[in-house]
Structures are given as C-alpha cells and as structure tokens.
Design a protein around this motif. Structure first.
Motif, PDB file in Angstrom:
ATOM      1  N   ASP A 175      75.764  59.919   6.574  1.00 22.45           N
ATOM      2  CA  ASP A 175      77.033  59.209   6.510  1.00 22.45           C
ATOM      3  C   ASP A 175      77.169  58.407   7.801  1.00 22.45           C
ATOM      4  N   SER A 203      76.671  49.410   4.433  1.00 22.64           N
ATOM      5  CA  SER A 203      76.638  50.602   3.599  1.00 22.64           C
ATOM      6  C   SER A 203      77.183  51.800   4.366  1.00 22.64           C
ATOM      7  N   ARG A 204      77.974  52.620   3.697  1.00 18.23           N
ATOM      8  CA  ARG A 204      78.480  53.837   4.338  1.00 18.23           C
ATOM      9  C   ARG A 204      77.371  54.862   4.504  1.00 18.23           C
ATOM     10  N   TYR A 205      76.467  54.938   3.509  1.00 21.99           N
ATOM     11  CA  TYR A 205      75.436  55.961   3.514  1.00 21.99           C
ATOM     12  C   TYR A 205      74.057  55.353   3.734  1.00 21.99           C
ATOM     13  N   ASN A 221      78.253  56.956  -5.145  1.00 25.81           N
ATOM     14  CA  ASN A 221      79.258  57.462  -4.219  1.00 25.81           C
ATOM     15  C   ASN A 221      79.829  56.416  -3.278  1.00 25.81           C
ATOM     16  N   GLU A 222      79.239  55.235  -3.214  1.00 20.64           N
ATOM     17  CA  GLU A 222      79.802  54.178  -2.384  1.00 20.64           C
ATOM     18  C   GLU A 222      80.834  53.346  -3.138  1.00 20.64           C
ATOM     19  N   VAL A 254      73.650  57.306  -3.731  1.00 17.15           N
ATOM     20  CA  VAL A 254      74.332  56.416  -2.787  1.00 17.15           C
ATOM     21  C   VAL A 254      75.142  55.368  -3.542  1.00 17.15           C
ATOM     22  N   ARG A 255      74.532  54.715  -4.520  1.00 15.37           N
ATOM     23  CA  ARG A 255      75.256  53.682  -5.282  1.00 15.37           C
ATOM     24  C   ARG A 255      76.497  54.269  -5.959  1.00 15.37           C
TER      25      ARG A 255
END
Length: 67
Positions: free
Chosen positions: A25, A3-5, A57-58, A54-55
């Motif tokens: 981040d 995950s990025r975040y 924006n990822e 998060v979901r």
C-alpha cells in the motif's frame, strides 16, 4: 493519478523456486495483510492474480443511488 497499490516480489517460502507476490500500500508503506486474524501478508502465486486484486481494489465503491 498514481496507483495506491504496488505488486512486489516476496520471499519464496522455504526456498521455493516459484514466484510469490505481495501487495504494498503506497499510502501507508505496509504490505496488505491477509484476512484477520492472520498477521501475514496477502500472497499471490501468480502475478496476473495480483494484478486482478489491485484493479478490483483500486476502483472506488459505486455511488449509492439516491431516490
């Protein structure tokens, strides 16, 4: 895929007893900021709302259709 975040607890403002969550981040190591010109991190008062952010924006932006 990682995950990025990440969602991490923030210091509650003024010693409040409710949880506050911020987004880190992983690529930069910085907290995601609120919209400019505000320098403070984007804060969520619900873990569920933080997960939704998060979901959303990822996900990569949809590819533009070529005609």
């Amino acid at each position: 895929m990682t995950s990025r975040y990440g969602i991490v607890p923030a210091d509650a403002p003024n010693g409040a007893s409710y949880p506050v969550w911020v987004i880190r981040d992983h690529e930069t190591g910085h907290l995601v900021k609120a919209l400019p010109p505000r320098p403070e991190p984007l804060r969520f008062y619900s873990y569920d709302r933080a997960q939704i952010w998060v979901r959303k924006n990822e996900k990569p932006a949809p590819a533009k259709e070529v005609t």
